[in-house]
Design a protein around this motif. Structure first.
Motif, short mmCIF file in Angstrom:
data_model
loop_
_atom_site.label_atom_id
_atom_site.label_comp_id
_atom_site.label_asym_id
_atom_site.label_seq_id
_atom_site.Cartn_x
_atom_site.Cartn_y
_atom_site.Cartn_z
N PRO A 79 17.53 -9.06 3.19
CA PRO A 79 16.21 -9.18 2.56
C PRO A 79 15.11 -8.47 3.34
N GLU A 80 15.16 -8.55 4.70
CA GLU A 80 14.08 -7.94 5.47
C GLU A 80 14.09 -6.42 5.34
N PHE A 105 1.51 -13.02 7.99
CA PHE A 105 2.85 -12.97 8.59
C PHE A 105 3.56 -11.63 8.35
N MET A 109 4.70 -8.79 11.07
CA MET A 109 6.08 -8.31 11.20
C MET A 109 6.14 -6.79 11.11
N ALA B 193 12.25 -13.81 5.84
CA ALA B 193 13.08 -12.62 5.67
C ALA B 193 12.46 -11.67 4.64
N ALA B 197 10.90 -10.21 8.41
CA ALA B 197 11.32 -10.73 9.71
C ALA B 197 12.84 -10.70 9.82
N GLY B 198 13.35 -10.02 10.83
CA GLY B 198 14.78 -10.01 11.10
C GLY B 198 15.19 -11.32 11.75
N PRO B 199 16.49 -11.50 12.03
CA PRO B 199 16.97 -12.78 12.57
C PRO B 199 16.24 -13.21 13.84
N ALA B 201 13.19 -12.33 14.93
CA ALA B 201 11.80 -12.67 14.64
C ALA B 201 11.73 -14.00 13.90
N ARG B 202 12.71 -14.26 13.03
CA ARG B 202 12.70 -15.54 12.30
C ARG B 202 12.88 -16.69 13.27
#
Ligand SMILES: Nc1ncnc2c1ncn2[C@@H]1O[C@H](COP(=O)(O)OP(=O)(O)OP(=O)(O)O)[C@@H](O)[C@H]1O
Ligand SMILES: [Mg+2]
Lengths: 355, 298
Positions: A79-80, A105, A109, B193, B197-199, B201-202
């Motif tokens: 998804p990202e 947010f 990012m 996500a 945000a990748g893993p 960053a999450r």
């Protein structure tokens, strides 16, 4: 790696399937959406609308079919990496961040500079009418305010595709109309494609360039709002689009022009066929607002109840055969009155097969 | 006086109920009595005893403890074992819990993990001796393979105790962590996500802040358990040297020199240190978000 905010011409879903164990939530959805288009997904609860959005966003892996952006397959991207905006049906606001940090947010990012984030966040909050709430936590907002934070958070990054899952369901009538206009404006401003899930046919009709009607994990009809409003392709879709009167009738022959003649409750009347009709049982579909008391109308019925809905009266009457008729009347009618009802033949749709 | 009825004075039961006291509240009584009998009373007795040393003024025991490096150095020794062991357990628990919360057979796994809790530190220490001791399987295998020519010292030192605390404490830390992690709405991560945000960053922006307050509590509980370490410090440690922890000092005072008063003082010092650490951690916790970890309606 990241394809954030990549422009595209078309998003294509090809036979998209999603199973939950033995249950097929999506049974092969195919759909093409062009950049800049506003598409509404309309359908009853549980028909797979949220599942479809989750598949496009990359939150649920497909069990069949493909999703591509122009000529690139994206259904295996995380998804990202897709970078599509999404307004979740249950908002999914970060409970530990202020409204401003929630909205900012996606920008954070993307490593945008602080000053620019603050500016964009303020602008997004202004669009959703939440200027004064920037420092509150989501838990301190009302449901409708939370919903608007979720909208702001999804659009502030200007994604090429925005998906909204019933984003206005918690707002009052006035705010809902205002936000509807705002969403349409944001859509035009971003030049993005929007997929908008709703139960509310008024919302779908007024917002969308195209409406996709879903039922039980399948696409039943795709068309412009006018198409869907005046010519639903099937009885199912007609029912969902507000044709509350579904009357059993029998084919009686051709009528004037493209019309057909049918017999309903022993009386003859004319209507407009949808698709080819065979002799025998057919179904008439009429909206309540098109069915009115007429002295020479074909349907006789006794009025059961009438209610005032502003500007007009709507009521229910029962034919001698026991069929309920939903009708509109210009003035109050006393229950028990025997009346005859009729409608403009253009507004009476005839579908093949029994109801 | 007018004819209006005076408000009826509510009955005793009603007045108590308004203050949150009703029949159910009485169920707290047995627990309160047990705490009083088993905890508060011995504590006060110990506190009083600690001020009645065999010789000297009321503070003589405390002066003796802090004046004798052989005694006061047990504090840094104990902290040096308990804090790393607790941190290691949390550092292990978080990634495992993040994995496990998505698994279907969670129940089975958690059951398997609960078993070591019931074993207790003594059995774990014996197991460690069997595996890692000088005559343990590991050393014998390595020697048979000619990778080493004399046994490597893996137990009877600092690392032996640390290992045994990590093994014995992990299930407890893990189960607590799992319950905190499971309370986080999975939609929050999905929302992060879709926002790019990748893993990593999450984890940093969503999971960790929402877990932080729970992890602070987990730290306190695990730390208190590890701080009182006694069996493993003796069995797999070097109780005269690098793992001479504070509970060993207390034990020696009570059962080797028969100085109950000094032993009580040491126990009070232990309690005070634990209290200070717990209060510090819980105070730090107020910096974290502590509300519900859901993302909105539903
Ligand atoms: N994780 C899941 N496991 C099993 N079944 C699921 C799961 N998620 C959805 N379903 C089923 O898939 C079907 C479609 O669900 P979905 O959430 O897409 O409906 P919807 O069209 O969004 O409905 P609503 O308008 O009520 O939000 C439902 O029958 C639901 O029970
Ligand atoms: Mg839904």
């Amino acid at each position: 790696m990241a394809i954030h905010s990549k422009d595209f011409r078309t998003l294509r879903l090809d036979g998209v399937q999603r199973d939950f164990g033995a249950f097929n939530a999506l049974k092969g959805i195919s759909l093409t959406i062009a950049r800049g288009e506003f598409v509404a997904l309309l359908g009853p609860s549980g028909c797979g609308k949220s599942t479809a959005l989750n598949c496009v966003a990359g939150l649920l892996p497909l069990t069949g079919g493909t999703i591509s952006l122009d000529d690139t397959r994206i259904d295996t991207l995380s998804p990202e990496d897709r970078g599509f905006g999404m307004v979740f049906q249950n908002y999914a606001l970060f409970p530990h961040m202020s409204v401003a940090r929630n909205v900012g947010f996606g920008l954070a990012m993307r490593n945008e500079p602080r000053a620019q984030i603050a500016e964009k966040v303020a602008e997004a909050l202004r669009l959703v009418r939440l200027e004064g709430q920037a420092d509150k936590l989501p838990g301190q907002l009302s449901g409708g305010q939370q919903q608007r934070v979720a909208i702001a958070r999804a659009i502030v990054v200007a994604p090429p595709l925005v998906m909204m899952d019933e984003p206005l369901s918690n707002l009052d009538a006035k705010l809902r109309l205002e936000m509807r206009a705002e969403i349409r404006r944001i859509h035009a401003h971003l030049g993005s494609a929007t997929i908008y899930v709703t139960h509310d046919q008024d919302e779908a009709l007024s917002l969308a360039d195209r409406i996709v009607v879903m039922r039980q994990g399948e696409v039943r009809q795709v068309g412009t709002p006018e198409d869907l409003y005046t010519r639903p392709a099937t009885v199912d879709v007609a029912e969902f689009m507000g044709f509350r009167n579904m009357l059993p009738a029998t084919m009686a022959g051709a009528g004037s022009g493209t019309r057909a003649r049918v017999t309903v409750d022993g009386a003859a009347c004319e209507g407009t066929p949808v698709g080819p009709l065979a002799p025998g049982a057919v179904t008439l579909a009429i909206r309540p607002e098109d069915l009115r008391p007429q002295d020479d109308g074909p349907l006789a019925a006794r009025v059961d109840q009438v209610e005032y809905r502003g500007r007009a009266f709507f009521g229910i009457a029962t034919t001698p055969g026991g069929t309920a008729l939903h009708f509109r009347a210009p003035s109050r009618v006393a229950p028990g009155t025997a009346l005859r009802f009729g409608a403009d033949p253009d507004r009476i749709l005839i579908y093949g097969g029994a109801a | 006086m007018t004819g209006a009825a005076l408000p009826r004075r509510p009955g005793l039961r009603e007045r108590l109920a308004r203050r949150g006291l009703d029949g159910t509240t009485l169920l707290v009584l047995p627990a309160a009595l047990a705490i009083l009998a088993l905890f508060v009373f011995p504590f006060i007795e110990g506190l009083v005893l600690s001020f009645l040393p065999k010789q000297g003024g009321p503070l003589a025991n405390y002066a003796k403890f802090f004046g004798d490096p052989y005694l006061w150095k047990t504090i840094p020794t104990t902290l040096g074992i308990a804090i790393p062991a607790t941190l290691a357990n949390i550092a292990l628990s978080v990634p495992v819990a993040l994995r496990v919360r998505r698994m279907k057979r969670q129940r089975l796994l958690t059951t398997i993990l609960v078993i070591p809790i019931t074993l207790g530190t003594v059995l774990v220490a014996e197991g460690l001796l069997n595996y890692l001791g000088p005559q343990g399987w590991l050393n014998r295998t390595l020697m048979a393979l000619h990778l080493i020519d004399r046994p490597v010292r893996l137990v009877h030192n600092y690392w032996g105790v640390l290992w045994s605390l990590v093994i014995a404490g992990f299930p407890f830390t893990f189960l607590l962590t799992l319950s905190y992690v499971s309370g986080i709405d999975p939609n929050l991560e999905r929302a992060a996500a879709t926002l790019g945000a990748g893993p990593r960053a999450r984890f940093r922006t969503v999971l960790l802040p929402l877990m932080a307050s729970g992890l602070a509590i987990t730290f306190c509980l695990s730390f208190v358990q590890a701080f009182a370490v006694y069996p493993s410090a003796v069995l797999v440690g070097a109780p005269a040297g690098s793992t001479r922890v504070i509970s060993i000092a207390a034990f020696q005072a009570a059962y080797e020199t028969y100085d109950d008063s000094l032993a009580s003082s040491i126990a009070m010092i232990m309690a005070a240190i634990q209290l200070v650490i717990v209060v510090l951690v819980l105070a730090g916790r107020s910096l974290f978000y502590r509300g519900p970890a859901g993302g909105g309606k539903g």
